[in-house]
Design a protein around this motif. Structure first.
Motif, PDB file in Angstrom:
ATOM      1  N   PRO A 130       0.799  -1.234   0.000  1.00 26.11           N
ATOM      2  CA  PRO A 130       0.000   0.000   0.000  1.00 26.11           C
ATOM      3  C   PRO A 130       0.830   1.282   0.000  1.00 26.11           C
ATOM      4  O   PRO A 130       0.448   2.278  -0.610  1.00 26.11           O
ATOM      5  N   SER A 131       1.962   1.251   0.668  1.00 26.98           N
ATOM      6  CA  SER A 131       2.793   2.460   0.747  1.00 26.98           C
ATOM      7  C   SER A 131       3.651   2.678  -0.497  1.00 26.98           C
ATOM      8  O   SER A 131       4.258   3.736  -0.655  1.00 26.98           O
ATOM      9  N   ASN A 132       3.689   1.681  -1.381  1.00 27.35           N
ATOM     10  CA  ASN A 132       4.539   1.790  -2.575  1.00 27.35           C
ATOM     11  C   ASN A 132       3.863   1.094  -3.755  1.00 27.35           C
ATOM     12  O   ASN A 132       4.070  -0.097  -3.990  1.00 27.35           O
ATOM     13  N   PRO A 133       3.045   1.814  -4.519  1.00 30.99           N
ATOM     14  CA  PRO A 133       2.329   1.192  -5.659  1.00 30.99           C
ATOM     15  C   PRO A 133       3.264   0.680  -6.751  1.00 30.99           C
ATOM     16  O   PRO A 133       2.851  -0.143  -7.571  1.00 30.99           O
ATOM     17  N   LYS A 134       4.517   1.142  -6.759  1.00 29.20           N
ATOM     18  CA  LYS A 134       5.473   0.666  -7.770  1.00 29.20           C
ATOM     19  C   LYS A 134       5.672  -0.847  -7.695  1.00 29.20           C
ATOM     20  O   LYS A 134       5.951  -1.497  -8.694  1.00 29.20           O
ATOM     21  N   VAL A 135       5.545  -1.410  -6.489  1.00 33.90           N
ATOM     22  CA  VAL A 135       5.710  -2.859  -6.300  1.00 33.90           C
ATOM     23  C   VAL A 135       4.658  -3.614  -7.110  1.00 33.90           C
ATOM     24  O   VAL A 135       4.963  -4.569  -7.827  1.00 33.90           O
ATOM     25  N   THR A 136       3.407  -3.178  -7.004  1.00 33.13           N
ATOM     26  CA  THR A 136       2.317  -3.822  -7.737  1.00 33.13           C
ATOM     27  C   THR A 136       2.493  -3.659  -9.241  1.00 33.13           C
ATOM     28  O   THR A 136       2.302  -4.609 -10.012  1.00 33.13           O
ATOM     29  N   TYR A 137       2.870  -2.468  -9.673  1.00 32.12           N
ATOM     30  CA  TYR A 137       3.038  -2.204 -11.104  1.00 32.12           C
ATOM     31  C   TYR A 137       4.179  -3.040 -11.694  1.00 32.12           C
ATOM     32  O   TYR A 137       4.060  -3.574 -12.807  1.00 32.12           O
ATOM     33  N   THR A 138       5.262  -3.149 -10.938  1.00 30.07           N
ATOM     34  CA  THR A 138       6.401  -3.953 -11.406  1.00 30.07           C
ATOM     35  C   THR A 138       6.018  -5.422 -11.484  1.00 30.07           C
ATOM     36  O   THR A 138       6.354  -6.111 -12.453  1.00 30.07           O
ATOM     37  N   ALA A 139       5.294  -5.906 -10.462  1.00 28.93           N
ATOM     38  CA  ALA A 139       4.869  -7.311 -10.442  1.00 28.93           C
ATOM     39  C   ALA A 139       3.951  -7.609 -11.620  1.00 28.93           C
ATOM     40  O   ALA A 139       4.087  -8.642 -12.294  1.00 28.93           O
ATOM     41  N   ALA A 140       3.009  -6.708 -11.890  1.00 33.65           N
ATOM     42  CA  ALA A 140       2.080  -6.905 -13.006  1.00 33.65           C
ATOM     43  C   ALA A 140       2.831  -6.957 -14.334  1.00 33.65           C
ATOM     44  O   ALA A 140       2.556  -7.810 -15.188  1.00 33.65           O
ATOM     45  N   SER A 141       3.795  -6.061 -14.514  1.00 34.26           N
ATOM     46  CA  SER A 141       4.591  -6.030 -15.746  1.00 34.26           C
ATOM     47  C   SER A 141       5.432  -7.291 -15.886  1.00 34.26           C
ATOM     48  O   SER A 141       5.559  -7.854 -16.981  1.00 34.26           O
ATOM     49  N   LYS A 157      14.760  -0.993  -7.953  1.00 33.19           N
ATOM     50  CA  LYS A 157      14.379   0.392  -7.657  1.00 33.19           C
ATOM     51  C   LYS A 157      12.895   0.545  -7.359  1.00 33.19           C
ATOM     52  O   LYS A 157      12.496   1.497  -6.669  1.00 33.19           O
ATOM     53  N   GLY A 158      12.075  -0.357  -7.881  1.00 35.45           N
ATOM     54  CA  GLY A 158      10.635  -0.279  -7.621  1.00 35.45           C
ATOM     55  C   GLY A 158      10.234  -0.917  -6.312  1.00 35.45           C
ATOM     56  O   GLY A 158       9.101  -0.761  -5.864  1.00 35.45           O
ATOM     57  N   GLY A 159      11.136  -1.681  -5.686  1.00 29.42           N
ATOM     58  CA  GLY A 159      10.858  -2.269  -4.384  1.00 29.42           C
ATOM     59  C   GLY A 159      10.324  -3.685  -4.406  1.00 29.42           C
ATOM     60  O   GLY A 159      10.066  -4.286  -3.363  1.00 29.42           O
ATOM     61  N   LEU A 160      10.172  -4.284  -5.604  1.00 29.74           N
ATOM     62  CA  LEU A 160       9.622  -5.638  -5.675  1.00 29.74           C
ATOM     63  C   LEU A 160      10.586  -6.659  -5.087  1.00 29.74           C
ATOM     64  O   LEU A 160      10.160  -7.628  -4.447  1.00 29.74           O
ATOM     65  N   SER A 161      11.884  -6.470  -5.282  1.00 37.86           N
ATOM     66  CA  SER A 161      12.868  -7.401  -4.715  1.00 37.86           C
ATOM     67  C   SER A 161      12.755  -7.452  -3.196  1.00 37.86           C
ATOM     68  O   SER A 161      12.774  -8.527  -2.587  1.00 37.86           O
ATOM     69  N   GLU A 162      12.623  -6.283  -2.585  1.00 39.45           N
ATOM     70  CA  GLU A 162      12.489  -6.216  -1.130  1.00 39.45           C
ATOM     71  C   GLU A 162      11.189  -6.880  -0.676  1.00 39.45           C
ATOM     72  O   GLU A 162      11.168  -7.599   0.332  1.00 39.45           O
ATOM     73  N   PHE A 163      10.118  -6.657  -1.435  1.00 40.03           N
ATOM     74  CA  PHE A 163       8.821  -7.259  -1.095  1.00 40.03           C
ATOM     75  C   PHE A 163       8.902  -8.783  -1.141  1.00 40.03           C
ATOM     76  O   PHE A 163       8.412  -9.475  -0.244  1.00 40.03           O
ATOM     77  N   ILE A 164       9.519  -9.321  -2.212  1.00 42.55           N
ATOM     78  CA  ILE A 164       9.665 -10.773  -2.340  1.00 42.55           C
ATOM     79  C   ILE A 164      10.516 -11.314  -1.198  1.00 42.55           C
ATOM     80  O   ILE A 164      10.214 -12.354  -0.606  1.00 42.55           O
ATOM     81  N   GLY A 165      11.584 -10.585  -0.894  1.00 41.44           N
ATOM     82  CA  GLY A 165      12.462 -11.003   0.197  1.00 41.44           C
ATOM     83  C   GLY A 165      11.725 -11.112   1.521  1.00 41.44           C
ATOM     84  O   GLY A 165      11.865 -12.093   2.260  1.00 41.44           O
ATOM     85  N   LYS A 166      10.887 -10.113   1.820  1.00 42.93           N
ATOM     86  CA  LYS A 166      10.122 -10.130   3.069  1.00 42.93           C
ATOM     87  C   LYS A 166       9.134 -11.296   3.098  1.00 42.93           C
ATOM     88  O   LYS A 166       8.874 -11.880   4.149  1.00 42.93           O
ATOM     89  N   SER A 167       8.581 -11.629   1.933  1.00 40.47           N
ATOM     90  CA  SER A 167       7.605 -12.722   1.847  1.00 40.47           C
ATOM     91  C   SER A 167       8.224 -14.065   2.216  1.00 40.47           C
ATOM     92  O   SER A 167       7.541 -14.957   2.716  1.00 40.47           O
ATOM     93  N   PHE A 168       9.531 -14.199   1.961  1.00 39.74           N
ATOM     94  CA  PHE A 168      10.204 -15.470   2.246  1.00 39.74           C
ATOM     95  C   PHE A 168      11.028 -15.417   3.533  1.00 39.74           C
ATOM     96  O   PHE A 168      11.775 -16.340   3.816  1.00 39.74           O
ATOM     97  N   TYR A 169      10.874 -14.331   4.280  1.00 44.50           N
ATOM     98  CA  TYR A 169      11.774 -14.099   5.411  1.00 44.50           C
ATOM     99  C   TYR A 169      11.734 -15.220   6.444  1.00 44.50           C
ATOM    100  O   TYR A 169      12.746 -15.597   7.013  1.00 44.50           O
TER     101      TYR A 169
END
Length: 496
Positions: free
Chosen positions: A27-38, A361-373
């Motif tokens: 929610p705080s970073n819509p770039k994550v969703t946009y990058t994932a969709a792309s 740069k869009g934050g998706l790597s960090e999001f994926i990392g947290k998901s597997f933490y």
């Protein structure tokens, strides 16, 4: 457009729109969703080849600026960088070898050293093909070696009959295809996934020490050699045993070699330039052999950190545009060579690099990392699982596209679990070149299948066993030898 392509095209768009409209990963970073969709859209279109792979690779240049993920200028720089120039320079050298016939001379010279028994011919063929694939494209190596292999098969069939030589024909064709893939993994320029790895690794971990040409060879050549030995044994001694009385007169191969005539000035010159280039690549940076470290030659230069393998590739191939031919009124390479460069592959590289840039740069790597933490599995089990999944996934998809989709995820997973990133990223890279079961898996597989000397069942039977051995061998060698070369025992500061 085929039915599968149409399904892929429509399903890719529907999933893309669903993620954009109905999900909010961060929610705080819509770039994550946009990058994932792309990324999902590109993955589906790449896997189904809904549109040409190179066309799909242009999507980041359209989508990321529109969605505010990356600026157009940032994305553009992903499509042309030092890794692209390494590929370009290496390809120019390979085209020079093909232009003047040096590759055929090398292949016949190697095969000529192995006698006339069926087993020795298969071994000679695999060594010659693998060596060529280390330096020229796997497709070019397969196309060049196929006529030589068919000439030997025709000679055998004429003397012993088609039924008697059937297993030998199957073995020789499969060994040719498999050696192309196994030779390609041995050098950074041998196959596109290796180059994709180098760039994506640098994008995600900019502070990490670079992987040099020589250090990659120290790790990959043992895998290549052991897989070649296993594959030749499996084909000739287990699945497709051939009559021991089969034999070809060594004079036949020698005669084929003699037809080439004496080595020309052009061949010798290209060989010298190619040999010097290989040495410059291998010994450019420090080479850590475990028990001794060989200092790289770049240290003697005034600005050593400004030199990389791409500089060497372009510098040496550039010479070929100045050296005149004695056969024709032109230089060893001329303007015509640029029409032969696979610009589609270069765009495919760029699309993957742009995707990796957005992941970071869009934050998706960090999001994926947290998901597997909180994932609690053995690093060895995770490494084996990645090798297995990618190995069989690339039976149906482009190995370059697969590597570029998986590598950013492997990097994120590594950081989340505190595993050295090189462990999973190298295993993912090499595994993407280990597809041996289906004709569609790699261009060499397709080329030998088109010879009509084998059926899909022949390829699947042997290929499944080679795939499984590839999973095991890649995991074990990278786990142990990679630890010696890159120290997997500790989590590096540059990855934190």
């Amino acid at each position: 457009m085929t039915l599968s392509s149409k399904i892929g095209f429509i399903s890719g768009l529907l999933v893309f729109l669903f993620i954009i409209l109905f999900t909010n990963l961060e929610p705080s970073n819509p770039k994550v969703t946009y990058t994932a969709a792309s990324a999902v859209l590109m993955a589906i279109w790449w896997m189904t080849e809904a549109i040409p792979l190179a066309a799909t690779s242009l999507l980041p240049f359209i989508l990321f600026p529109l969605m505010g993920v990356l600026k157009g200028e940032e994305i553009a720089s992903s499509y042309f960088n030092s890794v692209i120039f390494l590929f370009l320079g290496g390809f120019l050298l390979a085209l020079a070898m093909e232009e003047w016939g040096l590759h055929k001379r090398i292949a016949l010279k190697i095969i000529n050293q192995f006698g006339g028994s069926p087993s020795s011919i298969v071994i000679g063929f695999m060594i010659a093909t693998a060596f060529l694939s280390m330096w020229i494209s796997n497709t070019a190596a397969a196309l060049m070696m196929l006529p030589i292999g068919l000439a030997i098969i025709h000679k055998m069939e004429k003397e012993f009959g088609e039924e008697t030589t059937k297993n030998f024909s199957i073995t020789l064709m499969l060994s040719l295809a498999y050696a192309c893939s196994l030779g390609g993994i041995a050098t950074l320029i041998g196959t596109p996934p290796n180059l994709a790895f180098i760039r994506i690794y640098k994008i995600i971990f900019p502070e990490a020490p670079a992987i040099s040409f020589g250090s990659w060879m120290l790790l990959a050549i043992p895998i290549s050699i052991l897989m070649l030995i296993f594959t030749s044994f499996l084909l000739s001694k287990v699945f497709y045993k051939f009559d021991k009385n089969l034999r070809i007169d060594p004079a036949f191969i020698k005669e084929e070699y003699l037809k080439l005539g004496k080595a020309t000035f052009e061949e010798k010159t290209v060989a010298v330039v190619f040999g010097i280039t290989a040495l410059l690549w291998i010994f450019r940076a420090d080479l850590n052999l475990g028990f001794i470290q060989i200092p790289g030659w770049q240290k003697v230069l005034p600005f050593p950190d400004y030199i990389d393998d791409g500089t060497v590739a372009i510098g040496m191939s550039f010479l070929l545009f100045f050296i005149p031919s004695k056969k024709e009124k032109r230089t060893l390479l001329d303007v015509k060579v640029f029409s032969k460069i696979p610009w589609g592959i270069i765009l495919l590289f760029g699309g993957g690099f742009a995707l990796a840039e957005a992941f970071t740069k869009g934050g998706l790597s960090e999001f994926i990392g947290k998901s597997f933490y909180n994932l609690n599995f053995s690093p060895l089990l995770i490494a084996f699982s990645i090798a297995f999944v990618i190995n069989f996934l690339t039976e149906l998809t482009s190995n370059t596209a697969t590597a570029q989709m998986i590598l950013p995820i492997a990097a994120s997973l590594s950081v989340a679990l505190g595993i050295h990133p090189l462990l999973l990223m190298i295993i993912a890279t090499i595994s993407s070149s280990m597809a041996f079961m289906l004709p569609v898996a790699t261009p060499p597989n397709t080329i030998v299948f088109a010879s009509e000397r084998l059926k899909i069942a022949n390829m699947v039977k042997a290929g499944f066993a080679v795939n499984i051995m590839g999973v095991i061998l890649v995991t074990i060698i990278v786990w142990f030898l990679g630890n010696i070369l890159f120290d997997f025992s500790s989590f590096p500061d540059w990855a934190k």
